[in-house]
Design an enzyme around this catalytic site. Sequence first.
Site, mmCIF file in Angstrom:
data_model
loop_
_atom_site.group_PDB
_atom_site.id
_atom_site.type_symbol
_atom_site.label_atom_id
_atom_site.label_comp_id
_atom_site.label_asym_id
_atom_site.label_seq_id
_atom_site.Cartn_x
_atom_site.Cartn_y
_atom_site.Cartn_z
ATOM 1 N N CYS A 35 0.836 -1.187 0.000
ATOM 2 C CA CYS A 35 0.000 0.000 0.000
ATOM 3 C C CYS A 35 0.875 1.243 0.000
ATOM 4 O O CYS A 35 2.066 1.180 0.256
ATOM 5 C CB CYS A 35 -0.905 0.005 1.219
ATOM 6 S SG CYS A 35 -1.873 -1.500 1.445
ATOM 7 N N LYS A 86 4.912 -4.024 -5.596
ATOM 8 C CA LYS A 86 6.355 -3.863 -5.770
ATOM 9 C C LYS A 86 7.108 -4.137 -4.482
ATOM 10 O O LYS A 86 8.100 -4.852 -4.478
ATOM 11 C CB LYS A 86 6.658 -2.436 -6.263
ATOM 12 C CG LYS A 86 8.146 -2.186 -6.541
ATOM 13 C CD LYS A 86 8.644 -3.064 -7.679
ATOM 14 C CE LYS A 86 10.099 -2.818 -7.991
ATOM 15 N NZ LYS A 86 10.622 -3.802 -8.970
#
Length: 610
Positions: free
Chosen positions: A2, A605
């Site tokens: 997030c 990521k």
Amino acid sequence: MCGIVGAVAQRDVADILVDGLHRLEYRGYDSAGVAVLNEQHHMQIIRRVGKVKALEEAVIGEKVFGGTGIAHTRWATHGEPSEINAHPHRSGKIAVVHNGIIENYEALKVVLQQRGYIFASHTDTEVIAHLVEWELRTAHSLLEAVQKAVVQLRGAYGTVVMNQDDPTRLVVARSGSPLVIGYGIGENFIASDPLALLSVTHRFAYLEEGDVAEITRHAVAIYNQAGEAVTREIHQGNFEQDAADKGVYRHYMQKEIFEQPIAIMNTLAGRIKDGQVNIEAIAPNAADILAKVEHIQIVACGTSYNAGMVARYWFEEIANISCNVEIASEFRYRKFVVQPNSLLITLSQSGETADTLAALRLAKQSGYMAAMTICNVASSSLVRESDFAFMTKAGIEIGVASTKAFTTQLTCLLLLNVAIGRLKGRLSVAQEQQIVQSLQKLPSQIESALVFDKAIEKLSEDFADKQHTLFLGRGEFYPIAMESALKLKEISYIHAEAYAAGELKHGPLALIDSEMPVVVVAPENDLLEKVKSNIEEVRARGGQLYVFADHEAGFEQTVDFKTIVLPRVDAVTAPIFYTVPLQLLSYHIALIKGTDVDQPRNLAKAVTVE
């Protein structure tokens, strides 16, 4: 995973928040939201499922305006992707955004429901909002309320809290999930990644474990876990301004594949001196530790784990030192034996991978002589908490599927092997110079591999209707097959598996038929004849073969399977070299499949939760 952005300013912050979220899109998310508060104590909260662009349009349409705000991109862990589960969450006059996982949220939820709180979402984050609202009833300030609330939380969190009655203040807390404060003039900021704030500041301070901070327009006050006022060093950010510019490339991943020659060149810069590895450039005083090492324990996740698997071959063949490689999420939950004079090495692109960080913290209490990290982000938690760090110089990597971080990790690992081999007297000067020369040639050799882009694009057309693919390799090319399979499944959603080629007859051969693509990494080396035998096993069963090899391997005359014949490179750097054309294969297959190459579904990521 997030992303968090927060701002307290004398100007409107809505655009700053949305711009920050755009800069964090590469981390992966499924929904986004903002809460903005003005000096008239009016709070606006807008949340949207999908891309930040949809949120941006809503912010413009609703004429959101105010000098204090928080924003968030969410990657679902508790509760499905929906507007009701998107952040910010609200409890009365309190708004909260949060990264991480609250492990005891169910128990807290029961207590809060007994107090009369009604839950609107299915997230763990909402308990933070209600806890702060509850504590604020008796606390003297929002800071005190947050401090009282977070001591009740178990798990990982990076959270930012805003109070409608106090429109010029944010309170933030960090435990296991990174947060960085950005300093301005008459304005200050908070984010989960400094990249989010590059349009407004280049001065950053990184919160440490257990820190709680109060942020206003003109001041930042930081308190440690004991509640004591502390200072955290302010760093001048030195980030690439054009990292978010794709230039002539269609995707960040494509750009980053083609940046690998310069990324490896940068990683080598300063690390080689007079034809030998400059050990002092690895880390100050590294030689004292490396000379004593008798065992290596590598801990990593995903692509970094595959880099560690390649390095295991190097450590045992070049430095003649035993090496184990473990997945971080497995390592930290089992009983392990620490060998005498054992060096722990963690690998991570972001330096914030939750399982790898937890493994590092466990290992530091377990008798390892030292903990070293190979990482791409100098300001990361792994770098700060390790005894010393060997930095890759890949530059900012935005595509979720790692490319240049992997090849620069391998470059650092090979340099480290040579350094240990020399220090322990297991590598002659001539041998070291030969490996160093191989590394120095590698950037230009990778440029020659990139020339095959069009040929690989043509080859990828065969995969348009495929649902499965096998990758095979032997020796250090087995983990390259593993990495190639991971890339393909990440960005094309094709089910891909890698096997040591010698394992074919122990099960995978049952999968081979005329519809099964089999990709083989087969340069000329001591194991080539064994690999050719495995290729014959696939041919005999009608499998679709795609072989990546060099001229010396002798596949040019083959007519019943397809080959990409690459230039010959030195054996020691061949695993790095062969990674690149296989990255291109995955990229072009994903294009044909029409997937979101840079932000594949369900992936992030930086995996900052366990």
